[in-house]
Design a protein around this motif. Structure first.
Motif, short mmCIF file in Angstrom:
data_model
loop_
_atom_site.label_atom_id
_atom_site.label_comp_id
_atom_site.label_asym_id
_atom_site.label_seq_id
_atom_site.Cartn_x
_atom_site.Cartn_y
_atom_site.Cartn_z
N GLU A 122 40.63 46.90 39.51
CA GLU A 122 40.89 47.73 40.67
C GLU A 122 39.66 47.92 41.55
OE1 GLU A 122 42.73 51.37 39.38
OE2 GLU A 122 44.20 50.30 38.17
N SER A 123 38.49 47.46 41.09
CA SER A 123 37.27 47.58 41.88
C SER A 123 37.33 46.60 43.05
CB SER A 123 36.05 47.28 41.01
OG SER A 123 36.03 45.90 40.67
N PRO A 124 36.53 46.82 44.09
CA PRO A 124 36.54 45.88 45.21
C PRO A 124 36.26 44.44 44.77
CG PRO A 124 35.40 47.88 45.84
CD PRO A 124 35.68 48.00 44.37
N MET A 125 35.27 44.25 43.89
CA MET A 125 34.95 42.90 43.43
C MET A 125 36.08 42.35 42.57
SD MET A 125 31.95 41.55 40.91
CE MET A 125 30.64 40.94 41.92
N GLY A 126 36.60 43.17 41.66
CA GLY A 126 37.69 42.73 40.80
C GLY A 126 38.90 42.28 41.59
N LYS A 127 39.29 43.08 42.58
CA LYS A 127 40.43 42.73 43.44
C LYS A 127 40.17 41.41 44.16
CE LYS A 127 42.04 47.38 44.52
NZ LYS A 127 42.13 48.39 45.59
N ALA A 128 38.94 41.24 44.65
CA ALA A 128 38.61 40.03 45.42
C ALA A 128 38.62 38.78 44.54
CB ALA A 128 37.25 40.19 46.09
N LEU A 129 38.27 38.92 43.27
CA LEU A 129 38.21 37.78 42.37
C LEU A 129 39.58 37.36 41.82
CD1 LEU A 129 35.01 38.69 40.32
CD2 LEU A 129 35.25 36.78 41.91
N LEU A 130 40.46 38.32 41.60
CA LEU A 130 41.76 38.02 40.99
C LEU A 130 42.54 36.97 41.78
CD1 LEU A 130 42.99 41.55 39.87
CD2 LEU A 130 42.23 39.68 38.41
N GLY A 131 43.03 35.98 41.04
CA GLY A 131 43.85 34.92 41.65
C GLY A 131 43.06 33.82 42.31
N ARG A 132 41.75 33.92 42.31
CA ARG A 132 40.92 32.93 42.97
C ARG A 132 40.46 31.88 41.96
NH1 ARG A 132 39.42 35.06 48.02
NH2 ARG A 132 38.86 32.92 48.50
N GLY A 133 40.19 30.69 42.43
CA GLY A 133 39.81 29.59 41.57
C GLY A 133 38.34 29.24 41.64
N LEU A 134 37.98 28.23 40.84
CA LEU A 134 36.61 27.74 40.78
C LEU A 134 36.13 27.30 42.15
CD1 LEU A 134 34.49 27.25 38.58
CD2 LEU A 134 35.35 24.94 38.37
N LYS A 135 34.91 27.62 42.48
CA LYS A 135 34.24 27.31 43.74
C LYS A 135 34.78 28.08 44.94
CE LYS A 135 32.77 22.79 42.19
NZ LYS A 135 32.75 21.36 42.38
N ALA A 136 35.65 29.04 44.69
CA ALA A 136 36.16 29.87 45.79
C ALA A 136 35.02 30.73 46.33
CB ALA A 136 37.31 30.75 45.31
N LYS A 137 34.98 30.85 47.63
CA LYS A 137 34.00 31.71 48.29
C LYS A 137 34.69 33.04 48.55
CE LYS A 137 31.30 27.98 50.29
NZ LYS A 137 30.43 27.93 49.18
N ILE A 138 34.07 34.10 48.05
CA ILE A 138 34.66 35.44 48.10
C ILE A 138 33.82 36.33 48.99
CG2 ILE A 138 35.39 37.41 46.70
CD1 ILE A 138 36.73 34.83 45.80
N GLU A 139 34.50 37.17 49.73
CA GLU A 139 33.84 38.19 50.54
C GLU A 139 34.61 39.48 50.35
OE1 GLU A 139 33.12 38.76 55.26
OE2 GLU A 139 32.62 36.78 54.44
N TYR A 140 33.90 40.56 50.04
CA TYR A 140 34.56 41.84 49.85
C TYR A 140 33.64 42.96 50.29
CZ TYR A 140 31.70 42.11 45.63
OH TYR A 140 30.64 42.14 44.77
N THR A 141 34.22 44.11 50.56
CA THR A 141 33.46 45.25 51.07
C THR A 141 33.27 46.28 49.97
OG1 THR A 141 34.41 44.87 53.24
CG2 THR A 141 33.41 47.01 52.86
#
Length: 160
Positions: A122-141
Motif C-alpha cells: 500500500e506504500s507509494p513504492m509498493g503500489k508503483a512496483l506491483l504488476g510491473r516487470g523486469l527493466k520497467a522504469k518506475i516513477e512515483y511520488t
C-alpha cells in the motif's frame, strides 16, 4: 465498511497468532488481577493503580480485536517462484537514478518494516512496483515531512 484482506506471510501469521494467544491467556488474566488488587485498596476515584490497569486493559482488548480482525481476514502470501512481474511476496532489486541499488520484499501493511527492506503493498513504492516487470522504469511520488512531494525514479533490475 468493506473488509479488505490482510496480506501476511506464513511467518507473520504465526507471530500474530502467538501474540493473540499471549494477550488472551497471559496478559488478560494478569491485568484482571491488577484491577482486582487495585479495587481492594478502596477509593477508586483517586486510585492511580486502578486507572493505569483499566487503561492497560482497554489497550489490550483493543489489540486483541485488531489481531482477531487481521487473522480472520488474513490472506497468506505465497512465495514468488519465477514470477515475471512484481506481486505481493516478491523480492525486487531496483536501481535508483543515482545508480544505487536496493532490494525490497513486498509485504502486506501489517508486516512492513522499511528499515528491514520490507515495504507495504500500500506504500507509494509498493503500489508503483506491483504488476510491473523486469527493466520497467518506475516513477512515483513520496510525501515529505515539509508537505511537499518528492518524485522517485527507479528501474527494476531483478525479481524473485
Amino acid at each position: 465498511m468493506i473488509d479488505k484482506p490482510v496480506y501476511l506471510t506464513r511467518e507473520g501469521k504465526e507471530k500474530l497468532e502467538e501474540e493473540l494467544k499471549r494477550r488472551i491467556e497471559i496478559e488478560r488474566p494478569a491485568i484482571a488481577e491488577r484491577i482486582k488488587q487495585a479495587k481492594d485498596l478502596g477509593d477508586l476515584s483517586e486510585n492511580s493503580e486502578y486507572d493505569a490497569a483499566k487503561n492497560e486493559q482497554a489497550f489490550n482488548e483493543g489489540r486483541i480485536r485488531e489481531l482477531q480482525y487481521m487473522l480472520n481476514h488474513a490472506q497468506i502470501i505465497e512465495e514468488s517462484n519465477g514470477s515475471k512481474v512484481v506481486r505481493i511476496g516478491s523480492t525486487v532489486t531496483v536501481r535508483y537514478e543515482d545508480g544505487e541499488e536496493a532490494t525490497y520484499t513486498i509485504v502486506g501493511s501489517s508486516e512492513a518494516k522499511p528499515s528491514e527492506g520490507r515495504i507495504s503493498n500500500e506504500s507509494p513504492m509498493g503500489k508503483a512496483l506491483l504488476g510491473r516487470g523486469l527493466k520497467a522504469k518506475i516513477e512515483y511520488t513520496v510525501p515529505t515531512r515539509d508537505g511537499k512531494n518528492h518524485t522517485e525514479k527507479l528501474t527494476i533490475v531483478k525479481i524473485k
